[in-house]
Design an enzyme around this catalytic site. Structure first.
Site, PDB file in Angstrom:
ATOM      1  CD  GLU A  87      -2.652   1.518   0.171  1.00  0.00           C
ATOM      2  OE1 GLU A  87      -2.605   2.661  -0.329  1.00  0.00           O
ATOM      3  OE2 GLU A  87      -3.366   0.600  -0.277  1.00  0.00           O
ATOM      4  CB  ILE A  88       1.447   3.809  -2.544  1.00  0.00           C
ATOM      5  CG1 ILE A  88       2.621   4.751  -2.830  1.00  0.00           C
ATOM      6  CG2 ILE A  88       0.112   4.449  -2.882  1.00  0.00           C
ATOM      7  CD1 ILE A  88       2.772   5.085  -4.310  1.00  0.00           C
ATOM      8  CG  ASN A 120       5.419   3.191  -6.516  1.00  0.00           C
ATOM      9  OD1 ASN A 120       4.728   2.392  -7.140  1.00  0.00           O
ATOM     10  ND2 ASN A 120       5.613   4.430  -6.938  1.00  0.00           N
ATOM     11  CG  LEU A 140      -9.286  -7.190  -4.747  1.00  0.00           C
ATOM     12  CD1 LEU A 140      -8.124  -8.053  -5.202  1.00  0.00           C
ATOM     13  CD2 LEU A 140      -9.701  -7.548  -3.331  1.00  0.00           C
ATOM     14  CG  ASP A 143      -6.076   5.930  -9.043  1.00  0.00           C
ATOM     15  OD1 ASP A 143      -6.976   6.266  -9.845  1.00  0.00           O
ATOM     16  OD2 ASP A 143      -5.416   6.747  -8.379  1.00  0.00           O
ATOM     17  CB  SER A 218     -11.679  -5.334  -0.592  1.00  0.00           C
ATOM     18  OG  SER A 218     -12.605  -4.951  -1.595  1.00  0.00           O
ATOM     19  CD  GLU A 219     -11.488  -2.975   4.461  1.00  0.00           C
ATOM     20  OE1 GLU A 219     -11.332  -3.576   5.537  1.00  0.00           O
ATOM     21  OE2 GLU A 219     -10.799  -3.244   3.442  1.00  0.00           O
ATOM     22  CD  GLU A 220     -13.297   1.484  -3.340  1.00  0.00           C
ATOM     23  OE1 GLU A 220     -14.046   2.100  -4.113  1.00  0.00           O
ATOM     24  OE2 GLU A 220     -12.790   2.001  -2.316  1.00  0.00           O
TER      25      GLU A 220
END
Length: 241
Positions: A87-88, A120, A140, A143, A218-220
């Site tokens: 995770e960035i 990254n 998942l 962007d 996933s939360e998204e």
């Protein structure tokens, strides 16, 4: 499973609350973020993330793991496999790290096989993984970078797919899901054009236990469900060179 509702656990340890880790939804992957990363995979000490990893290797990578819901699911589905979430975003990665730490304390001997790194993945993936090390890679709700001028920032593109093919072993699986049809078509197009990937369909797709978990864990994914959005899945196999 909502971990916060687990009964009879010590009040000294609680799961972190996302409201204290809020951050903008997306990050510029081309920006000059400051990261520490190994010059070679052999230089990275995985035992600092997984105390019980021993001579095992990380086999699953959740690229852009967000708040870690799917990563937690991978831990439960595959308790004998080690998975890493990349995770960035600073606060989001901090949340996932704190979440895993709390889960380990609340559930001794569980969740020892997952961890999160802030890095990254578009730049440093081969610094962490040897050739053919991974058996699963998951993307998942990446962007979408809607503007045409920013399509080169998309996490699935021709150059990066060659890196993913390097890290994935033959027969390894790459999973994608998005609620943006244009992005789904973009990812499918680039994966189908690449000589080292073939799409998985039909019964084989239906029998893969990971696929059904892509939609809601996933939360998204849960957010898309609440908003009654569409979800587009595509799964590909890494084939022989």
């Amino acid at each position: 499973m909502e971990e916060a509702s687990v009964p009879n656990k010590s009040k000294a340890c609680k799961l972190p609350q996302k409201r204290f880790y809020r951050q903008r939804a997306h990050s510029n992957p081309i920006a000059d973020h400051t990261f520490d990363y190994p010059a070679h995979p052999d230089e990275f000490d995985w035992s600092q993330l997984y105390p019980n990893i021993g001579n095992n290797q990380v086999e699953f990578a959740d690229v852009g793991c967000g708040y870690g819901g799917f990563l937690v699911t991978l831990s439960e589905l595959f308790p004998d496999k080690f998975a890493i979430g990349f995770e960035i975003r600073v606060k989001v990665s901090d949340y996932v790290m704190d979440r895993i730490d709390a889960l380990r304390k609340l559930h001794p001997n569980q969740y020892q096989n997952i961890a999160c790194l802030r890095t990254n993945a578009m730049k440093y993936l081969p610094n962490y993984f040897k050739k053919g090390q991974l058996s699963k890679m998951c993307f998942l709700y990446p962007d979408p970078h809607f503007k045409r001028s920013k399509h080169k920032w998309r996490i699935i593109n021709t150059a990066l797919l060659t890196e993913y093919a390097y890290c994935l072993r033959e027969g390894g699986i790459l999973y994608t899901i998005t609620d943006v049809k244009d992005l789904h078509e973009w990812m499918v197009h680039h994966l189908e054009k690449h000589s080292l990937f073939e799409r998985i369909v039909g019964d084989e797709l239906d029998s893969d236990p990971v696929v059904e978990k892509l939609y809601e864990t996933s939360e998204e994914g849960q957010k898309v469900t609440r908003n009654k959005g569409d979800k587009f899945v595509a799964v590909f196999r890494r084939i022989k060179s």
